[in-house]
Design a protein around this motif. Structure first.
Motif, PDB file in Angstrom:
ATOM      1  N   ILE A  51      34.184  39.813  33.170  1.00 22.98           N
ATOM      2  CA  ILE A  51      34.896  41.311  33.623  1.00 22.98           C
ATOM      3  C   ILE A  51      34.757  41.577  34.927  1.00 22.98           C
ATOM      4  O   ILE A  51      33.634  41.379  35.561  1.00 22.98           O
ATOM      5  CB  ILE A  51      34.350  42.560  32.485  1.00 22.98           C
ATOM      6  CG1 ILE A  51      35.225  43.511  32.487  1.00 22.98           C
ATOM      7  CG2 ILE A  51      32.949  42.733  32.753  1.00 22.98           C
ATOM      8  CD1 ILE A  51      34.821  44.647  31.477  1.00 22.98           C
ATOM      9  N   ARG A  52      35.539  42.445  35.345  1.00 26.35           N
ATOM     10  CA  ARG A  52      35.450  43.026  36.792  1.00 26.35           C
ATOM     11  C   ARG A  52      34.305  44.029  36.716  1.00 26.35           C
ATOM     12  O   ARG A  52      34.118  44.836  35.624  1.00 26.35           O
ATOM     13  CB  ARG A  52      36.835  43.414  37.353  1.00 26.35           C
ATOM     14  CG  ARG A  52      37.703  42.628  37.945  1.00 26.35           C
ATOM     15  CD  ARG A  52      38.699  43.437  38.444  1.00 26.35           C
ATOM     16  NE  ARG A  52      39.340  44.412  37.570  1.00 26.35           N
ATOM     17  CZ  ARG A  52      40.315  45.466  37.940  1.00 26.35           C
ATOM     18  NH1 ARG A  52      41.029  45.369  39.134  1.00 26.35           N
ATOM     19  NH2 ARG A  52      40.667  46.365  37.138  1.00 26.35           N
ATOM     20  N   VAL A  53      33.577  44.079  37.665  1.00 28.45           N
ATOM     21  CA  VAL A  53      32.584  45.283  37.856  1.00 28.45           C
ATOM     22  C   VAL A  53      33.296  46.509  37.549  1.00 28.45           C
ATOM     23  O   VAL A  53      32.820  47.528  36.890  1.00 28.45           O
ATOM     24  CB  VAL A  53      31.909  45.288  39.152  1.00 28.45           C
ATOM     25  CG1 VAL A  53      31.006  46.703  39.535  1.00 28.45           C
ATOM     26  CG2 VAL A  53      31.016  44.036  39.358  1.00 28.45           C
ATOM     27  N   ALA A  54      34.365  46.624  38.220  1.00 26.54           N
ATOM     28  CA  ALA A  54      35.080  47.983  38.130  1.00 26.54           C
ATOM     29  C   ALA A  54      35.441  48.379  36.700  1.00 26.54           C
ATOM     30  O   ALA A  54      35.290  49.418  36.007  1.00 26.54           O
ATOM     31  CB  ALA A  54      36.405  48.119  38.954  1.00 26.54           C
ATOM     32  N   ASP A  55      35.883  47.332  35.796  1.00 26.66           N
ATOM     33  CA  ASP A  55      36.352  47.589  34.375  1.00 26.66           C
ATOM     34  C   ASP A  55      35.148  47.505  33.641  1.00 26.66           C
ATOM     35  O   ASP A  55      35.212  48.558  32.435  1.00 26.66           O
ATOM     36  CB  ASP A  55      37.107  46.276  33.967  1.00 26.66           C
ATOM     37  CG  ASP A  55      38.547  45.959  34.722  1.00 26.66           C
ATOM     38  OD1 ASP A  55      39.136  47.050  34.615  1.00 26.66           O
ATOM     39  OD2 ASP A  55      38.746  44.990  34.969  1.00 26.66           O
TER      40      ASP A  55
ATOM     41  N   GLN B 226      33.554  45.677  43.428  1.00 31.13           N
ATOM     42  CA  GLN B 226      34.212  46.531  42.755  1.00 31.13           C
ATOM     43  C   GLN B 226      35.265  45.365  42.078  1.00 31.13           C
ATOM     44  O   GLN B 226      35.043  45.286  40.932  1.00 31.13           O
ATOM     45  CB  GLN B 226      35.220  47.485  43.089  1.00 31.13           C
ATOM     46  CG  GLN B 226      34.401  48.665  43.844  1.00 31.13           C
ATOM     47  CD  GLN B 226      35.517  49.683  44.512  1.00 31.13           C
ATOM     48  OE1 GLN B 226      36.734  49.706  43.941  1.00 31.13           O
ATOM     49  NE2 GLN B 226      34.956  50.290  45.456  1.00 31.13           N
ATOM     50  N   LYS B 227      35.486  44.419  42.614  1.00 38.71           N
ATOM     51  CA  LYS B 227      36.410  43.526  42.105  1.00 38.71           C
ATOM     52  C   LYS B 227      35.970  42.191  41.891  1.00 38.71           C
ATOM     53  O   LYS B 227      36.614  41.298  41.094  1.00 38.71           O
ATOM     54  CB  LYS B 227      37.691  43.193  43.253  1.00 38.71           C
ATOM     55  CG  LYS B 227      36.912  42.343  44.451  1.00 38.71           C
ATOM     56  CD  LYS B 227      38.100  41.944  45.200  1.00 38.71           C
ATOM     57  CE  LYS B 227      37.176  41.086  46.546  1.00 38.71           C
ATOM     58  NZ  LYS B 227      38.664  40.770  47.671  1.00 38.71           N
ATOM     59  N   LYS B 228      34.534  42.192  41.774  1.00 33.78           N
ATOM     60  CA  LYS B 228      33.687  40.693  41.285  1.00 33.78           C
ATOM     61  C   LYS B 228      33.805  40.982  39.941  1.00 33.78           C
ATOM     62  O   LYS B 228      33.380  41.718  39.461  1.00 33.78           O
ATOM     63  CB  LYS B 228      32.285  41.142  41.955  1.00 33.78           C
ATOM     64  CG  LYS B 228      31.639  39.728  41.865  1.00 33.78           C
ATOM     65  CD  LYS B 228      31.977  38.502  42.749  1.00 33.78           C
ATOM     66  CE  LYS B 228      31.117  37.490  42.990  1.00 33.78           C
ATOM     67  NZ  LYS B 228      31.410  36.274  43.891  1.00 33.78           N
ATOM     68  N   GLU B 229      33.851  39.255  39.649  1.00 28.24           N
ATOM     69  CA  GLU B 229      33.588  39.199  38.181  1.00 28.24           C
ATOM     70  C   GLU B 229      32.395  38.854  37.705  1.00 28.24           C
ATOM     71  O   GLU B 229      31.639  38.246  38.365  1.00 28.24           O
ATOM     72  CB  GLU B 229      34.692  38.019  37.870  1.00 28.24           C
ATOM     73  CG  GLU B 229      36.029  38.504  37.356  1.00 28.24           C
ATOM     74  CD  GLU B 229      36.916  37.511  36.475  1.00 28.24           C
ATOM     75  OE1 GLU B 229      36.293  36.402  36.230  1.00 28.24           O
ATOM     76  OE2 GLU B 229      37.975  37.935  36.286  1.00 28.24           O
TER      77      GLU B 229
END
Length: 219
Positions: free
Chosen positions: A5-9, A175-178
């Motif tokens: 999952i993305r860090v933001a999610d 933020q966008k890193k999985e």
């Protein structure tokens, strides 16, 4: 929750699990993945007129709902504009969390480790030293795998003891890193030792002054 999952999610999902149903934010480039994740999560977001009001609205939410209020702002001026509201929450001992977007970590002044540089990336400023005096906990997420630990620590400090605001700064590339949620470490607060001796001493002191006073005023 899916494993990758993305860090933001992950952040949006974490907030939902904590019972956060409303977030007060002003969208911006530095927080675009956070903005996207919040919208996709189904959390109701209120687009504030300016960043200064977002923490104030989060404080009101915290007081009315008896929960941690959350505000989300963007990088640079977006973060610095939130300082008046942050100061209000600090003075009022309100448990709020401010999440600020940030430029890619390699473009932050924090990453340079230089003391004489004031800004590096576009619309960037090292917000953590600025907000530390007005928060119980303030941290920048440098490693995506630290997101769960930092979020749990921030929530703990916001509500434990004397409540107060916390601040998390999140670079765009983080933020966008999985991430794989199975590889995330958790925060475990140290157990506090309660001194009954000090408690009884304070109670006896209060009783003494009440008996001595002629017209006590309770606030």
């Amino acid at each position: 929750m899916q494993e990758n999952i993305r860090v933001a999610d992950f952040i949006a999902s974490f907030l939902k699990k904590k019972g956060i149903k409303n977030i007060f934010m002003l969208t911006g480039y530095g927080a675009m993945y956070l903005n996207d994740a919040i919208k996709l999560s189904g959390i109701k977001y209120y687009a504030t007129r300016n960043e200064a009001t977002a923490p104030i609205m989060a404080e009101s939410y915290a007081r009315l709902k008896n929960k941690v209020g959350v505000a989300c702002v963007t990088a640079g001026p977006g973060a610095t504009n939130a300082l008046p509201g942050l100061a209000e929450a600090y003075v009022d001992s309100a448990p709020i969390m401010v999440i600020s977007g940030q430029v890619d970590y390699k473009q932050t002044t924090h990453s340079t480790k230089l003391k004489n540089i004031r800004t590096f990336g576009t619309a960037e400023i090292n917000i953590i030293p600025i907000v530390k005096p007005l928060t119980k906990y303030a941290e920048i997420i440098k490693n995506p795998k630290d997101v769960k630990y930092i979020l749990e620590k921030a929530f703990f400090y916001a509500k434990s003891g004397r409540p107060g605001p916390v601040w998390i700064d999140i670079p765009l590339d983080v933020q966008k890193k999985e991430i794989n949620i199975k590889n995330l470490k958790s925060f475990k607060p140290a157990k506090r030792k309660l001194s009954l001796h000090n408690t009884y001493r304070d109670i006896n002191k209060i009783i003494y002054f009440l008996k001595k006073s002629k017209q006590p005023l309770f606030i």
